[in-house]
Every structure is written in C-alpha cells, then in structure tokens.
Design a protein around this motif. Structure first.
Motif, PDB file in Angstrom:
ATOM      1  N   GLU A 117       0.821  -1.211   0.000  1.00 14.40           N
ATOM      2  CA  GLU A 117       0.000   0.000   0.000  1.00 14.40           C
ATOM      3  C   GLU A 117       0.860   1.269   0.000  1.00 14.40           C
ATOM      4  N   ARG A 118       2.159   1.114   0.159  1.00 16.79           N
ATOM      5  CA  ARG A 118       3.077   2.253   0.224  1.00 16.79           C
ATOM      6  C   ARG A 118       3.781   2.452  -1.119  1.00 16.79           C
ATOM      7  N   ILE A 119       4.307   3.651  -1.318  1.00 13.15           N
ATOM      8  CA  ILE A 119       5.029   3.938  -2.550  1.00 13.15           C
ATOM      9  C   ILE A 119       6.384   3.229  -2.535  1.00 13.15           C
ATOM     10  N   SER A 120       6.951   3.081  -3.716  1.00 11.50           N
ATOM     11  CA  SER A 120       8.275   2.474  -3.846  1.00 11.50           C
ATOM     12  C   SER A 120       9.375   3.514  -3.789  1.00 11.50           C
ATOM     13  N   GLY A 121       9.015   4.771  -4.081  1.00 13.01           N
ATOM     14  CA  GLY A 121      10.022   5.799  -4.317  1.00 13.01           C
ATOM     15  C   GLY A 121      10.369   5.800  -5.792  1.00 13.01           C
ATOM     16  N   GLY A 122      10.742   6.952  -6.306  1.00 15.59           N
ATOM     17  CA  GLY A 122      11.034   7.059  -7.736  1.00 15.59           C
ATOM     18  C   GLY A 122      12.154   8.035  -7.983  1.00 15.59           C
ATOM     19  N   SER A 123      12.438   8.329  -9.232  1.00 12.28           N
ATOM     20  CA  SER A 123      11.686   7.801 -10.359  1.00 12.28           C
ATOM     21  C   SER A 123      12.103   6.391 -10.753  1.00 12.28           C
ATOM     22  N   SER A 124      13.238   5.910 -10.211  1.00  8.58           N
ATOM     23  CA  SER A 124      13.745   4.580 -10.588  1.00  8.58           C
ATOM     24  C   SER A 124      13.039   3.499  -9.778  1.00  8.58           C
ATOM     25  N   SER A 125      11.718   3.530  -9.802  1.00  6.85           N
ATOM     26  CA  SER A 125      10.908   2.692  -8.926  1.00  6.85           C
ATOM     27  C   SER A 125      11.045   1.209  -9.237  1.00  6.85           C
ATOM     28  N   GLY A 126      10.833   0.826 -10.494  1.00  4.90           N
ATOM     29  CA  GLY A 126      10.898  -0.579 -10.861  1.00  4.90           C
ATOM     30  C   GLY A 126      12.270  -1.178 -10.639  1.00  4.90           C
ATOM     31  N   SER A 127      13.315  -0.417 -10.921  1.00  5.83           N
ATOM     32  CA  SER A 127      14.676  -0.924 -10.743  1.00  5.83           C
ATOM     33  C   SER A 127      14.962  -1.240  -9.279  1.00  5.83           C
ATOM     34  N   ALA A 128      14.580  -0.335  -8.391  1.00  7.36           N
ATOM     35  CA  ALA A 128      14.841  -0.554  -6.967  1.00  7.36           C
ATOM     36  C   ALA A 128      14.044  -1.729  -6.423  1.00  7.36           C
ATOM     37  N   VAL A 129      12.772  -1.821  -6.792  1.00  4.59           N
ATOM     38  CA  VAL A 129      11.937  -2.917  -6.296  1.00  4.59           C
ATOM     39  C   VAL A 129      12.384  -4.248  -6.881  1.00  4.59           C
ATOM     40  N   ALA A 130      12.845  -4.243  -8.146  1.00  7.25           N
ATOM     41  CA  ALA A 130      13.344  -5.478  -8.757  1.00  7.25           C
ATOM     42  C   ALA A 130      14.508  -6.046  -7.952  1.00  7.25           C
ATOM     43  N   VAL A 131      15.389  -5.188  -7.461  1.00  8.74           N
ATOM     44  CA  VAL A 131      16.511  -5.647  -6.636  1.00  8.74           C
ATOM     45  C   VAL A 131      16.019  -6.064  -5.253  1.00  8.74           C
ATOM     46  N   ALA A 132      15.150  -5.258  -4.657  1.00  4.48           N
ATOM     47  CA  ALA A 132      14.667  -5.556  -3.307  1.00  4.48           C
ATOM     48  C   ALA A 132      13.919  -6.891  -3.251  1.00  4.48           C
ATOM     49  N   LEU A 133      13.199  -7.239  -4.327  1.00  3.57           N
ATOM     50  CA  LEU A 133      12.436  -8.480  -4.358  1.00  3.57           C
ATOM     51  C   LEU A 133      13.238  -9.653  -4.926  1.00  3.57           C
ATOM     52  N   GLY A 134      14.480  -9.408  -5.338  1.00  5.88           N
ATOM     53  CA  GLY A 134      15.299 -10.485  -5.861  1.00  5.88           C
ATOM     54  C   GLY A 134      15.000 -10.852  -7.289  1.00  5.88           C
ATOM     55  N   PHE A 135      14.282  -9.984  -8.030  1.00  7.61           N
ATOM     56  CA  PHE A 135      14.041 -10.237  -9.452  1.00  7.61           C
ATOM     57  C   PHE A 135      15.310  -9.993 -10.268  1.00  7.61           C
ATOM     58  N   ALA A 136      16.193  -9.172  -9.743  1.00  5.99           N
ATOM     59  CA  ALA A 136      17.466  -8.860 -10.393  1.00  5.99           C
ATOM     60  C   ALA A 136      18.536  -8.732  -9.324  1.00  5.99           C
ATOM     61  N   ASP A 137      19.768  -9.043  -9.697  1.00  4.61           N
ATOM     62  CA  ASP A 137      20.886  -8.889  -8.765  1.00  4.61           C
ATOM     63  C   ASP A 137      21.332  -7.439  -8.682  1.00  4.61           C
ATOM     64  N   ILE A 138      21.326  -6.759  -9.812  1.00  6.56           N
ATOM     65  CA  ILE A 138      21.676  -5.345  -9.895  1.00  6.56           C
ATOM     66  C   ILE A 138      20.699  -4.666 -10.840  1.00  6.56           C
ATOM     67  N   ALA A 139      20.599  -3.358 -10.730  1.00  2.90           N
ATOM     68  CA  ALA A 139      19.698  -2.636 -11.624  1.00  2.90           C
ATOM     69  C   ALA A 139      20.255  -1.256 -11.919  1.00  2.90           C
ATOM     70  N   ILE A 140      20.042  -0.824 -13.133  1.00  5.89           N
ATOM     71  CA  ILE A 140      20.393   0.532 -13.540  1.00  5.89           C
ATOM     72  C   ILE A 140      19.225   1.453 -13.252  1.00  5.89           C
ATOM     73  N   GLY A 141      19.529   2.600 -12.656  1.00  4.94           N
ATOM     74  CA  GLY A 141      18.566   3.665 -12.490  1.00  4.94           C
ATOM     75  C   GLY A 141      19.154   4.943 -13.039  1.00  4.94           C
ATOM     76  N   THR A 142      18.442   6.026 -12.893  1.00  4.43           N
ATOM     77  CA  THR A 142      19.005   7.346 -13.175  1.00  4.43           C
ATOM     78  C   THR A 142      18.675   8.251 -12.006  1.00  4.43           C
ATOM     79  N   ASP A 143      19.394   9.351 -11.902  1.00  2.00           N
ATOM     80  CA  ASP A 143      19.226  10.260 -10.770  1.00  2.00           C
ATOM     81  C   ASP A 143      19.464  11.682 -11.239  1.00  2.00           C
ATOM     82  N   THR A 144      18.448  12.510 -11.098  1.00  2.93           N
ATOM     83  CA  THR A 144      18.558  13.941 -11.373  1.00  2.93           C
ATOM     84  C   THR A 144      18.294  14.729 -10.096  1.00  2.93           C
ATOM     85  N   ALA A 145      17.289  14.283  -9.355  1.00  8.62           N
ATOM     86  CA  ALA A 145      16.917  14.970  -8.115  1.00  8.62           C
ATOM     87  C   ALA A 145      16.848  14.019  -6.927  1.00  8.62           C
TER      88      ALA A 145
END
Length: 562
Positions: A117-145
C-alpha cells in the motif's frame, strides 16, 4: 539458489515492476552462457530503467507514445553485459524520470517491496523494487533529483550516484541533461561497487584527476543537519541511531546549517532550472497532448509543460542564484569529509500521494534535490527500520554526500558505516584509468607510517587506501634513525639482510608526489622488493628507504617489524 523459473513466477505477482520483460527461455540460456564464460558479473541478472537503451527492447520512458526501439545498448548497459550481466527486462518509472514517488506511470504505480500500500520511491521505482524483491541482482537507475537514492532508501538497498560525468549518459532519455546521472542499485555495497567499476570503464577520458583520493581520512569529519525538516519523531529517532552508528564506526560527527542546501533544492522544480525538462521532451509533450493514445501522466505533463514559461534571462538568474547558494553551502560545509542526511523523510502511502501528488513529491526530495545541482557525489545505504505510529515498519536509510570526484571516499565511508570490510578497492580505483596514462601507486611503508603509527595520518589525509600487510624479500635491514618521531630506515643488504614486515598503501600519483616533496631527510623513496609468501613470487614497488650514511649511523634493529 533461486532459479529463473522461480523468479519469473514471482514477477507474475508484481506486473507493475517491469514494462518489458524478456522471454524466460532467452534469459535462462544467456545466464548459462555467461556463467560458463565467466566475468566479474557472470550470471548476474540486470534490470534496466526504461529510459536507458537496451538494444532490441523498446525504450518508453514510461510513455507509450514516446516509445522507440534502439539498435544499440547504452554504454553503461553494454559495459555491464560485457562483464557477464544478463538483462532480464526494462523497469517501470515515473514518466520521463519526473518524480520521486514511483506512481506517475500509465503502466501502474510501483508498490513498495514489503508494504504494497506504500510507494516504492522514484523515479527509478521498478529498478529498486526489482533488486529488493530479488528479481534482479543489480539494476540501472538514473538520478537527477534523487531518483537513484530515494527508492534505495525506501527499499533497504544500496544506491550509488556518482559524480556528474563519471558514468556515460549516452543512450539515456534526458530529464535535465546538465544534472542527469546513471546509477546502480544492489542489495549490498560490494556488489554495487563491482557494477560501478564495470560501468566506469565505458567512459573515455576520465573526470577523475591524478589527485583523486582513494579513501577517507583515519578520523573523517562528517557533518549532519542541525535541523531535520519534514521528519516526524520516529524518523528523527532513526537518524539519531544512524549518527550513533557512524560514531561507533570512527566517524567524527558535527552539525551544519542545511538552509542553503534546502533553498537550492527548490530551484530544480520551482524556478527556471526546470526549463531543462522542457528542453528534453517538451516538444513531444506539446505535440502528443492532442493524442489520447500517448499515455501521458497529467502530473508530469503539468510540471514539464509549465517550464515553457521561463525565458533565457530567467534561467541566467536562476543559475546565478544557484551559484550563490552553492558558495554559501560550501562555507557551511567547511573542511568536513562528507555530509550525512536521511535519504528520505517519510514513507507515504500510495493513496496519500494520489491526494497530494506535487506536495508529497516535493517532500520526498528534501534531502536529495540539491545534490546534483551542487555537483556532489552520493551513496545511499540502509540503516535499519522505523516503527511508525500504525505499528508498521519502514526501511530507513542514510545518504553520504561528498564533493565532485570524491566517490572513492564515499565508498570507504559507507563500508565503515555498514561494517563491510570486504569491499576493498573502490570502483574509482578498480574501474578507472587515470589522467595522462598514470595509475594508482602502491607505496610500501615499514615504520611510523604504518597503521596505528604516529605518521599514518600523512598518508590517510592524502586519500591513501591501506591495502594490506607485506613482507620484503630476505635482503633488507632495519636501523633506528635519529628523528622525531622515532622511525626506522630500510636498507637493502642482499648479503646479510632478512625479510622485513610492512604495509602497502595505494594512493594517486599526485598524492605520492606531494608526499615525496614533503619527505624529510634522511628518508627517501625507491624501489622495494616484495614477496608473496603463498607463491614465493616477488614484485618491486615504491617504498621507503633511507640515505646510506644515515643507515650506517643508526642502531641495528634485530626484529623484522617496527
């Protein structure tokens, strides 16, 4: 060990994480080939934020009407694949990387990995959750703010945001070109560091100079905010615990007035600097706004569309204002090694963000928005949990920030904070070529400059990294020198010498030059033969010696270690 089949079965329960998921059989076959071939990241699954190009997979930036299919990987992706990583798919994000909440996508709001029911945080939301849930070992995101840090903090993982320009942004849909950075998510610092080292190899001339520090000082001063706006009592308590943890790790904590940092943070969305977002995709939004099939998020469209109201003079004024705030912030910072802040100030529910999409998004960027505007490097790391008023537990994280090109210092600080002694050389050292063809230098020391010695700070303060204990070939003697403080002199004597125990430190070429220039008589630097006891092989490294006349006058030391 989790199998590919198990991962894909679990992904089916979280369809909002990926926008494009590669066929299971293809990924399984590539993982098998990668493991057989070997490599620094052999067999590691890689998720890629869908504003970063992967050859043959659509890049949508979470906007269906914007989609295109690139013919080549972005250099950051190509570097990770060359090291053995296997792309599993493209992840969801706040549309056009405009947001810190992870809900601004026509592909669905990405939910928190632990509390849906809570947000994942963004904008790299899917990448972070993919790592947290073990769907991926590492993930690329981007960061501007803060897009590579806020979701890391909320998901309890590591997020690395390098100095501007340290990692290639070619093949990335821009958000604000001047401030965009490609980032890495990983479950731990060691793996994040390895992935960053590989991505760093994709850049040509390095932004890191020959004076780059490879580690933090022995007793680094870390400043923390004197005030903590936007944090409630429980989150403040969690940050207080993080401060205690930092002090226990040997960090010296002082406070800083964060006012100029926070004032600068507002410029990214509330002033003319936001015009860069319109420059990136504004024309597409203007044209696509007439199409019902574009899949535009209304909040994102409103933010980027409003940026067209600013003119060139407005932008110049905002840049001058930013420069003034940065100067004031750096005065507040002083000579501290780093700044430590909460990564996020809260963990709101998806419903709360829906009710106040702009206000809550702004709150989430309180401690992140200023970072790229000031050209700071950053690492977000987990730091326990917060027990909230409803009894639920939120992941809590802190971010260490340092100046441009101080990335290696941050790896060292994060490793100390986490108690991770196995990280070793930072990605800067292992993934970078140095200016003018130089390289990091090994320096062998045998006396007062060894760890715990009275002069070790002369190396640590120059950013040298302790690289381990060593033993010389059986061809050296130690003599006591008449110096203050007392120290030994190393003399090569193949006929009557023995093996001497010492240490090796690694430092940049410029740091070594400065060290040599300040070296007092009778000390000197030369070549020392080091032996590996396991293989009985030897190598020659730069090391301490002393003038022959001083050595002959000193008293012989009958031990093999100072």
């Amino acid at each position: 060990m989790t199998t590919i089949d198990e991962i894909y079965a679990r992904i089916a329960d979280r369809p909002e994480v990926f926008i494009t998921l590669r066929p299971r059989a293809e990924v399984a076959a590539e993982v098998e080939e990668s493991v057989a071939a070997g490599g620094p990241l052999a067999g590691k699954l890689l998720a890629v934020k869908d504003n970063v190009d992967v050859a043959g997979l659509p890049t949508t930036a979470a906007c269906p009407g914007y989609a295109y299919t690139p013919g080549a990987d972005a250099p950051a992706v190509a570097a990770l694949r060359a090291a053995g990583a296997v792309v599993i798919g493209k992840t969801n994000l706040d549309q056009f990387a405009t947001g810190l909440v992870g809900t601004r996508s026509p592909y669905g709001a990405v939910r928190d990995s632990r509390r849906p029911e809570r947000i994942s945080g963004g904008s790299s939301s899917g990448s972070a959750v993919a790592v947290a849930l073990g769907f991926a070992d590492i993930a690329i995101g981007t960061d501007t703010a803060g897009s590579g840090r806020v979701p890391a903090g909320l998901q309890g993982i590591v997020g690395v945001k390098a100095t501007l320009g340290a990692i290639s942004t070619e093949g990335v849909v821009p958000a604000c070109r001047s401030y965009d950075v490609v980032t890495i998510f990983a479950p731990d610092l060691s793996l994040a560091n390895r992935a960053m080292a590989e991505m760093a190899k994709a850049v040509g001339p390095r932004p890191f100079g020959s004076a780059t520090r490879l580690a933090a000082p022995e007793q680094p001063v870390v400043v923390v905010p004197a005030e903590l706006p936007e944090l409630d009592e429980a989150w403040r308590a969690a940050f207080a615990e993080a401060i205690s943890r930092a002090e226990a790790a040997g960090l010296v904590i002082k406070t800083v007035d964060l006012s100029p940092f926070l004032a600068a943070a507002k410029l990214l969305y509330e002033d003319a600097l936001v015009a860069e977002r319109f420059d990136a995709v504004g024309e597409f939004l203007s044209a696509a706004g007439r199409s019902a099939d574009a899949g535009l998020d209304p909040t994102v469209t409103g933010i980027i569309g409003a940026a067209s109201r600013f003119g060139a003079v407005d932008l110049l004024r905002a840049q001058r204002r930013l420069a003034g705030l940065r100067a004031e912030a750096m005065r507040q910072w002083g000579d501290a090694t780093a700044l430590m802040v909460p990564t996020a100030p809260a963990h709101p529910a998806i419903a709360e963000v829906a009710a106040d999409p702009v206000g809550l998004n702004s709150r989430m960027g309180t401690y992140t928005n200023f970072c790229n505007l000031f050209d700071l490097s950053a690492i977000a790391v987990p730091s326990g949990v917060v027990t909230e008023r409803d009894g639920g537990q939120a992941q809590f994280g802190v971010t260490f920030l340092a100046g441009a090109h101080e990335d290696a210092v941050l790896v060292d600080l994060a490793a100390r904070f986490l108690g991770d002694a196995g990280v070793g050389a930072s990605w800067v050292e292992s993934g970078a070529s140095w200016v003018e063809g130089g390289s990091a230098v090994d320096l062998a020391v045998f006396g007062a400059h060894m760890r715990g010695g009275p002069l070790a700070h002369e190396l640590a303060d120059r950013g040298a990294r302790w690289a381990g204990e060593v033993v010389t070939a059986p061809a050296y003697r130690l003599v006591a020198l008449d110096t203050t403080p007392p120290k030994p002199g190393l003399i090569r004597d193949p006929e009557s010498g023995r093996s001497i125990r010492g240490e090796v430190w690694r430092l940049s070429p410029a740091a070594l030059g400065g060290f040599l220039a300040a070296l007092p008589e009778p000390m000197m630097l030369g070549r020392v033969e080091i032996v590996d006891p396991a293989t009985d092989s030897s190598r020659w490294v730069v090391g301490f010696g002393c003038a022959a006349d001083a050595g002959s006058a000193g008293a012989e030391l009958d031990r093999d270690r100072w």
